[in-house]
Write a protein that holds these residues in place. Sequence first.
Motif, PDB file in Angstrom:
ATOM      1  N   SER A 298     -16.878 -11.356 -36.480  1.00 53.13           N
ATOM      2  CA  SER A 298     -16.042 -12.416 -37.056  1.00 53.13           C
ATOM      3  C   SER A 298     -14.569 -12.025 -37.109  1.00 53.13           C
ATOM      4  O   SER A 298     -13.719 -12.848 -37.436  1.00 53.13           O
ATOM      5  CB  SER A 298     -16.522 -12.750 -38.472  1.00 53.13           C
ATOM      6  OG  SER A 298     -16.404 -11.611 -39.305  1.00 53.13           O
ATOM      7  N   THR A 300     -10.856 -10.912 -35.693  1.00 53.24           N
ATOM      8  CA  THR A 300     -10.030 -11.176 -34.518  1.00 53.24           C
ATOM      9  C   THR A 300      -8.932 -10.131 -34.355  1.00 53.24           C
ATOM     10  O   THR A 300      -8.538  -9.821 -33.246  1.00 53.24           O
ATOM     11  CB  THR A 300      -9.384 -12.567 -34.625  1.00 53.24           C
ATOM     12  OG1 THR A 300     -10.411 -13.544 -34.839  1.00 53.24           O
ATOM     13  CG2 THR A 300      -8.614 -12.920 -33.363  1.00 53.24           C
ATOM     14  N   TYR A 301      -8.454  -9.592 -35.474  1.00 53.94           N
ATOM     15  CA  TYR A 301      -7.337  -8.647 -35.428  1.00 53.94           C
ATOM     16  C   TYR A 301      -7.691  -7.343 -36.135  1.00 53.94           C
ATOM     17  O   TYR A 301      -8.399  -7.341 -37.143  1.00 53.94           O
ATOM     18  CB  TYR A 301      -6.087  -9.258 -36.071  1.00 53.94           C
ATOM     19  CG  TYR A 301      -5.592 -10.480 -35.342  1.00 53.94           C
ATOM     20  CD1 TYR A 301      -4.796 -10.355 -34.203  1.00 53.94           C
ATOM     21  CD2 TYR A 301      -5.933 -11.754 -35.779  1.00 53.94           C
ATOM     22  CE1 TYR A 301      -4.349 -11.482 -33.521  1.00 53.94           C
ATOM     23  CE2 TYR A 301      -5.501 -12.884 -35.096  1.00 53.94           C
ATOM     24  CZ  TYR A 301      -4.702 -12.733 -33.973  1.00 53.94           C
ATOM     25  OH  TYR A 301      -4.268 -13.846 -33.294  1.00 53.94           O
ATOM     26  N   SER A 336      -9.078  -8.640 -39.800  1.00 54.44           N
ATOM     27  CA  SER A 336      -8.989  -9.981 -40.373  1.00 54.44           C
ATOM     28  C   SER A 336      -9.298 -10.993 -39.291  1.00 54.44           C
ATOM     29  O   SER A 336      -9.203 -10.705 -38.090  1.00 54.44           O
ATOM     30  CB  SER A 336      -7.595 -10.243 -40.948  1.00 54.44           C
ATOM     31  OG  SER A 336      -6.646 -10.328 -39.901  1.00 54.44           O
ATOM     32  N   SER A 337      -9.666 -12.197 -39.714  1.00 59.39           N
ATOM     33  CA  SER A 337      -9.903 -13.266 -38.755  1.00 59.39           C
ATOM     34  C   SER A 337      -8.613 -13.999 -38.414  1.00 59.39           C
ATOM     35  O   SER A 337      -8.471 -14.567 -37.342  1.00 59.39           O
ATOM     36  CB  SER A 337     -10.932 -14.261 -39.309  1.00 59.39           C
ATOM     37  OG  SER A 337     -10.486 -14.777 -40.561  1.00 59.39           O
ATOM     38  N   GLN A 338      -7.642 -13.982 -39.358  1.00 58.06           N
ATOM     39  CA  GLN A 338      -6.340 -14.609 -39.131  1.00 58.06           C
ATOM     40  C   GLN A 338      -5.271 -13.521 -39.023  1.00 58.06           C
ATOM     41  O   GLN A 338      -5.367 -12.479 -39.665  1.00 58.06           O
ATOM     42  CB  GLN A 338      -5.999 -15.566 -40.282  1.00 58.06           C
ATOM     43  CG  GLN A 338      -6.995 -16.699 -40.470  1.00 58.06           C
ATOM     44  CD  GLN A 338      -7.030 -17.631 -39.276  1.00 58.06           C
ATOM     45  OE1 GLN A 338      -5.988 -17.970 -38.718  1.00 58.06           O
ATOM     46  NE2 GLN A 338      -8.233 -18.047 -38.884  1.00 58.06           N
ATOM     47  N   LEU A 339      -4.255 -13.802 -38.236  1.00 51.29           N
ATOM     48  CA  LEU A 339      -3.195 -12.824 -38.026  1.00 51.29           C
ATOM     49  C   LEU A 339      -2.343 -12.638 -39.281  1.00 51.29           C
ATOM     50  O   LEU A 339      -1.846 -13.600 -39.859  1.00 51.29           O
ATOM     51  CB  LEU A 339      -2.292 -13.267 -36.869  1.00 51.29           C
ATOM     52  CG  LEU A 339      -1.093 -12.375 -36.566  1.00 51.29           C
ATOM     53  CD1 LEU A 339      -1.552 -11.002 -36.098  1.00 51.29           C
ATOM     54  CD2 LEU A 339      -0.192 -13.017 -35.516  1.00 51.29           C
ATOM     55  N   VAL A 340      -2.180 -11.388 -39.705  1.00 51.63           N
ATOM     56  CA  VAL A 340      -1.244 -11.033 -40.773  1.00 51.63           C
ATOM     57  C   VAL A 340      -0.029 -10.425 -40.067  1.00 51.63           C
ATOM     58  O   VAL A 340       0.018  -9.241 -39.764  1.00 51.63           O
ATOM     59  CB  VAL A 340      -1.874 -10.042 -41.761  1.00 51.63           C
ATOM     60  CG1 VAL A 340      -0.865  -9.658 -42.839  1.00 51.63           C
ATOM     61  CG2 VAL A 340      -3.130 -10.632 -42.388  1.00 51.63           C
ATOM     62  N   GLU A 341       0.966 -11.256 -39.834  1.00 50.43           N
ATOM     63  CA  GLU A 341       2.035 -10.928 -38.899  1.00 50.43           C
ATOM     64  C   GLU A 341       2.898  -9.746 -39.332  1.00 50.43           C
ATOM     65  O   GLU A 341       3.324  -8.942 -38.510  1.00 50.43           O
ATOM     66  CB  GLU A 341       2.919 -12.165 -38.710  1.00 50.43           C
ATOM     67  CG  GLU A 341       4.064 -11.967 -37.741  1.00 50.43           C
ATOM     68  CD  GLU A 341       4.849 -13.246 -37.547  1.00 50.43           C
ATOM     69  OE1 GLU A 341       6.009 -13.149 -37.098  1.00 50.43           O
ATOM     70  OE2 GLU A 341       4.327 -14.331 -37.834  1.00 50.43           O
ATOM     71  N   ARG A 349      -5.182  -7.192 -31.116  1.00 54.09           N
ATOM     72  CA  ARG A 349      -6.161  -8.279 -30.974  1.00 54.09           C
ATOM     73  C   ARG A 349      -7.467  -7.664 -30.476  1.00 54.09           C
ATOM     74  O   ARG A 349      -7.486  -6.944 -29.466  1.00 54.09           O
ATOM     75  CB  ARG A 349      -5.656  -9.327 -29.988  1.00 54.09           C
ATOM     76  CG  ARG A 349      -6.546 -10.590 -29.944  1.00 54.09           C
ATOM     77  CD  ARG A 349      -6.126 -11.491 -28.790  1.00 54.09           C
ATOM     78  NE  ARG A 349      -4.730 -11.890 -28.929  1.00 54.09           N
ATOM     79  CZ  ARG A 349      -4.309 -12.916 -29.664  1.00 54.09           C
ATOM     80  NH1 ARG A 349      -5.191 -13.627 -30.347  1.00 54.09           N
ATOM     81  NH2 ARG A 349      -3.032 -13.230 -29.711  1.00 54.09           N
TER      82      ARG A 349
END
Length: 431
Positions: A298, A300-301, A336-341, A349
């Motif tokens: 699950s 992505t990053y 994480s599943s969403q990018l923490v920029e 990735r």
Amino acid sequence: MMISEATWRFVREHANDDVRRLALQGSRDKEVDMVMALQQIQGRQAARRKLPSWAEKEGIVYPSHLSMEQCSSEATARYKARVAASLDEHHTLIDLTGGFGVDFAFMSEAYAEAIYVEQQPQLCDVVAHNLAILYPKVAKFRTETADVSGGKFHIKTADGVAFLRQMPPGRASLIFLDPARRDDHGGRTYGIGDCTPNVLPLMDELLRKASHVMLKLSPMLDWRKAVSDVGREHVEQVHIVSVANECKELLLLLSAEGSTAPQLFCVNDGSIEQFPLDASAPSSQNTPLTPLASSLQSATYLYEPNASLMKAGFFGALARRYGLDSTAQNSHLYVSSQLVEHFPGRIFRIVDVTTMNRRELKAKVEPLRQANISTRNFPLSVAELRRRLKLGEGGSHYLFATTLANGEHVLIICQRVFQVKSEELRVKSEE
């Protein structure tokens, strides 16, 4: 600082040449001091990397190779200057271990008076000369003798400890010390008590003579032990300073009263993360968030903390701050599943994940042919793993070998994410 015009001319004409070759060739001009000329050429070449703003100024004199090697870089000196400027008093800065004077020069900018103390007369002469070039409006030296006062600056040829002992209480806003980290045989030392001077027996006197004391220590030191050695009750701030993700120095900012809420700063280039010093205390508050038990499907990053954060050890606090999951308690990799920029470290990735099963490895890793490999909490070294996987070095893929919370060994195949000037993000291709 007397250097002949012929020597300076030789330095300018050969500024980009190989010093070793020049040493063999020599100079036809007998007025050229070749030893000094070679020292200046080598020093300026080093300064282009280490002290770029100084390298641009004509007339700066550079010391011996050892002094250049030991001096601070401009990046770390500017950071110390920032810390020094943030204090509430700026009447007098005293540097008791002057050296080449890089830290002294940058920190002095915030102070009305700046006193440089160094026991080597030749370095005192060099620093007096350079300050007059760097700060012509406030460094108005009337002579080139070792002990001079001009404008805001005072150059003192003296042993730092002896100078400290004759100072009256409260003389300085800030005393700075960078104890020499070499023993009598030239070998490197790291412990505070093994450096010269040994500041531990001087702590009470230092704190009587100055409102604040800043110690520059080896990046090899455990910061917790350093805090304990100097007395936690005196610590206001701890700074772990990295440049280009390489830990360069450990700074302690001290005062007689200390602080009720001491802080730790993790610095890497333009990134600064601040934590309460007690964030490292073993407790449930420092436990990383949600270790992944068996799968990364699950995610992505993947995130790798920078060198200062790794040294600090505030892994749970870091995970909570950025809302990340940990791959395992001791792996210090986050996902994480969403990018923490704006994570303070490298971002990747995730392309794929594989166990150490031979069939999986052949299907997912063998086609890569080459990869950048890192191991975290993994039974094999990078060299051993590279041999087993038969992968060359480099390429656009990054392979993290780690152990999950359930003990499973996995390889996480990634590509790096970079932030560009437009604030857009892209996966870097190095092929």
